[in-house]
Design a protein around this motif. Structure first.
Motif, PDB file in Angstrom:
ATOM      1  N   LYS A  25       0.836  -1.209   0.000  1.00 14.06           N
ATOM      2  CA  LYS A  25       0.000   0.000   0.000  1.00 14.06           C
ATOM      3  C   LYS A  25       0.869   1.256   0.000  1.00 14.06           C
ATOM      4  O   LYS A  25       0.578   2.216  -0.727  1.00 14.06           O
ATOM      5  CB  LYS A  25      -0.941  -0.006   1.209  1.00 14.06           C
ATOM      6  CG  LYS A  25      -1.921   1.134   1.220  1.00 14.06           C
ATOM      7  CD  LYS A  25      -2.854   1.074   0.036  1.00 14.06           C
ATOM      8  CE  LYS A  25      -3.936   2.139   0.130  1.00 14.06           C
ATOM      9  NZ  LYS A  25      -4.811   2.146  -1.031  1.00 14.06           N
ATOM     10  N   VAL A  29       0.813   4.098  -2.976  1.00 11.59           N
ATOM     11  CA  VAL A  29       0.518   5.514  -2.710  1.00 11.59           C
ATOM     12  C   VAL A  29       1.665   6.384  -3.215  1.00 11.59           C
ATOM     13  O   VAL A  29       1.443   7.411  -3.854  1.00 11.59           O
ATOM     14  CB  VAL A  29       0.253   5.737  -1.204  1.00 11.59           C
ATOM     15  CG1 VAL A  29       0.224   7.215  -0.854  1.00 11.59           C
ATOM     16  CG2 VAL A  29      -1.063   5.077  -0.790  1.00 11.59           C
ATOM     17  N   GLU A  32       1.765   6.918  -6.939  1.00 14.05           N
ATOM     18  CA  GLU A  32       0.791   7.913  -7.411  1.00 14.05           C
ATOM     19  C   GLU A  32       1.260   9.339  -7.152  1.00 14.05           C
ATOM     20  O   GLU A  32       0.550  10.287  -7.442  1.00 14.05           O
ATOM     21  CB  GLU A  32      -0.551   7.699  -6.709  1.00 14.05           C
ATOM     22  CG  GLU A  32      -1.219   6.388  -7.055  1.00 14.05           C
ATOM     23  CD  GLU A  32      -2.451   6.116  -6.200  1.00 14.05           C
ATOM     24  OE1 GLU A  32      -2.746   6.888  -5.257  1.00 14.05           O
ATOM     25  OE2 GLU A  32      -3.123   5.116  -6.474  1.00 14.05           O
ATOM     26  N   ARG A  34       1.819  10.598  -4.186  1.00 13.74           N
ATOM     27  CA  ARG A  34       1.299  11.090  -2.908  1.00 13.74           C
ATOM     28  C   ARG A  34       2.245  10.702  -1.777  1.00 13.74           C
ATOM     29  O   ARG A  34       3.062   9.807  -1.914  1.00 13.74           O
ATOM     30  CB  ARG A  34      -0.096  10.522  -2.640  1.00 13.74           C
ATOM     31  CG  ARG A  34      -1.100  10.938  -3.699  1.00 13.74           C
ATOM     32  CD  ARG A  34      -2.511  10.480  -3.391  1.00 13.74           C
ATOM     33  NE  ARG A  34      -2.603   9.028  -3.372  1.00 13.74           N
ATOM     34  CZ  ARG A  34      -3.378   8.352  -2.520  1.00 13.74           C
ATOM     35  NH1 ARG A  34      -4.105   8.976  -1.628  1.00 13.74           N
ATOM     36  NH2 ARG A  34      -3.422   7.027  -2.577  1.00 13.74           N
ATOM     37  N   PRO A  36       2.352   9.029   1.739  1.00 13.01           N
ATOM     38  CA  PRO A  36       1.499   8.205   2.597  1.00 13.01           C
ATOM     39  C   PRO A  36       1.641   8.581   4.064  1.00 13.01           C
ATOM     40  O   PRO A  36       2.656   9.138   4.479  1.00 13.01           O
ATOM     41  CB  PRO A  36       2.023   6.790   2.359  1.00 13.01           C
ATOM     42  CG  PRO A  36       3.440   6.969   1.973  1.00 13.01           C
ATOM     43  CD  PRO A  36       3.496   8.289   1.242  1.00 13.01           C
TER      44      PRO A  36
END
Length: 66
Positions: A25, A29, A32, A34, A36
């Motif tokens: 995960k 993230v 993308e 971003r 986390p």
């Protein structure tokens, strides 16, 4: 999203599964673009999970921890 219930054979198997999902995960993230964030817990199983995450990321980290 519906909750997923899985029964694993041991605490070690649970720690390994959770650690792998956490790392996956975090990687997704970051891919993308971003940043986390994660809430950490305490306790016996949490310690085992953190050890598994460290083990997964020891040789070739896939997560940018900085």
């Amino acid at each position: 999203m519906s909750p997923r219930v899985e029964v694993l054979p041991s605490a070690e198997a649970l720690a390994s599964r959770v650690a792998a999902e956490i790392v996956a995960k975090l990687v997704a993230v970051q891919a993308e673009g971003r940043v986390p964030s994660i809430a950490l817990m305490g306790g016996t199983i949490a310690d085992a999970i953190y050890q598994q995450v460290a083990s997964l990321e020891a040789d070739e980290p896939s997560v940018d921890w900085m």
